[in-house]
Design a protein around this motif. Sequence first.
Motif, short mmCIF file in Angstrom:
data_model
loop_
_atom_site.label_atom_id
_atom_site.label_comp_id
_atom_site.label_asym_id
_atom_site.label_seq_id
_atom_site.Cartn_x
_atom_site.Cartn_y
_atom_site.Cartn_z
N TYR A 149 1.77 -6.23 5.09
CA TYR A 149 0.40 -5.55 4.71
C TYR A 149 0.83 -4.49 4.07
O TYR A 149 0.24 -3.96 2.80
CB TYR A 149 0.06 -4.96 6.07
N TYR A 150 1.97 -3.63 4.07
CA TYR A 150 2.37 -2.42 3.29
C TYR A 150 3.02 -2.99 1.87
O TYR A 150 3.06 -2.13 1.07
CB TYR A 150 3.30 -1.67 4.03
N ARG A 151 3.63 -4.20 1.92
CA ARG A 151 4.03 -4.78 0.62
C ARG A 151 2.85 -4.97 -0.36
O ARG A 151 3.17 -5.09 -1.56
CB ARG A 151 4.99 -6.06 0.86
N LEU A 152 1.85 -5.46 0.34
CA LEU A 152 0.85 -5.85 -0.57
C LEU A 152 -0.17 -4.85 -0.81
O LEU A 152 -0.77 -4.75 -1.96
CB LEU A 152 -0.21 -7.06 0.07
N LYS A 153 -0.34 -3.62 -0.12
CA LYS A 153 -1.28 -2.69 -0.37
C LYS A 153 -0.50 -1.29 -1.06
O LYS A 153 -0.83 -0.30 -0.81
CB LYS A 153 -1.79 -2.11 0.71
N VAL A 154 0.41 -1.74 -2.06
CA VAL A 154 0.92 -0.93 -3.01
C VAL A 154 -0.23 0.16 -3.58
O VAL A 154 -0.04 1.38 -3.50
CB VAL A 154 1.77 -1.36 -3.86
N PHE A 155 -1.14 -0.48 -4.19
CA PHE A 155 -2.35 0.11 -4.87
C PHE A 155 -3.56 -0.70 -4.42
O PHE A 155 -3.70 -1.78 -4.82
CB PHE A 155 -2.08 0.03 -6.43
N PRO A 156 -4.16 -0.22 -3.42
CA PRO A 156 -5.35 -0.85 -2.74
C PRO A 156 -6.83 -0.46 -3.35
O PRO A 156 -6.88 0.65 -4.26
CB PRO A 156 -5.48 -0.27 -1.57
N ILE A 157 -7.58 -1.44 -3.73
CA ILE A 157 -8.80 -1.19 -4.25
C ILE A 157 -9.95 -1.64 -3.42
O ILE A 157 -9.99 -2.91 -3.19
CB ILE A 157 -8.92 -1.74 -5.71
N ARG A 158 -10.88 -0.93 -3.06
CA ARG A 158 -11.96 -1.25 -2.38
C ARG A 158 -13.16 -1.43 -3.40
O ARG A 158 -13.56 -0.72 -3.97
CB ARG A 158 -12.49 -0.33 -1.64
N VAL A 159 -13.73 -2.71 -3.37
CA VAL A 159 -15.07 -3.15 -4.19
C VAL A 159 -16.04 -2.88 -3.06
O VAL A 159 -16.49 -3.66 -2.20
CB VAL A 159 -15.03 -4.29 -4.79
#
Length: 308
Positions: A149-159
């Motif tokens: 999870y933390y590897r994936l959400k380095v830069f999160p974007i909420r649409v």
Amino acid sequence: VFAAIQAAAASEATILIQGESGTGKELVAGAIHYNGARADAPMVAVNCSALSESLLESELFGHVKGAFTGAVRDRMGRFEEAAAGTILLDEIGEISPFIQVKLLRVLQEREIERVGESLGRKIDIRVIASTNKDLLQLVKQGRFREDLYYRLKVFPIRVPPLRERKEDIPLLTGFFIDQQNAKTGKRIRGLSPTAMRLFLDYYWPGNVRELENAVEHAFVLCQRGDIDTLDLPVELRQAEYRAGVGKTVTTIGGNSRKRAAIDREGLLLMLDQYGWNKAEVARQLGVSRTAVWKYMKKWAIPLSLEIV
């Protein structure tokens, strides 16, 4: 969202796009890829929810001849196909624990192994993941690895869902109308005031995808001029008008007849779209020009573009 896309496109960070189904997450991923340094390389999308664990493993990482029954030749996986470009892992919340472990290694080592092979293959790739699920909640439930999870959400974007950004509806509608005009050869101008009122008041449970489908539906029935109410899908025509759940909206007009829901940002957007022609904005909203002028005054919007 647009500022986040620009920032993401200028970086090489792993991106996690979250939002309801139909909000346009794949479009956001495409905008990031095609505005970034890897735009000339391929962008490959994989729907992680559409395949079983074994098929998804082969799809992502490839396999060698004889790795399993039916593997009659070596096959390159999607990670290798996207070399030097971007891979979009759509519906990442659906992958099994086994695939999660393999994906974690890819993100850590930038290396993949084909099914049935022990040779590591280095990859140069940009990873974007998307999901309509709350991954943090899945982590708390033990259904998704915390380290992944933390590897994936380095830069999160909420649409956000469309009901939270109704100021986008006129622009999106115009885009889809232009798209359908090019596809069908028709010359539809836009929406009638009544149809626009329905679009602004509707809740859009299917988000941008439903909006696109509504425009395509209207093109089947509308031959020329403006799209009107009778050209729209039945759920729009019969739906109880509402602008959103649990939130108050200002309605232009103020009388007992239902008017188009609008706020300051939405009015500014429409003014910009129609070249600050207040009469045309009023026509699109189905109200008088005086009503538009009053709300411009109320929200301290300059009467002309030059003094914005």
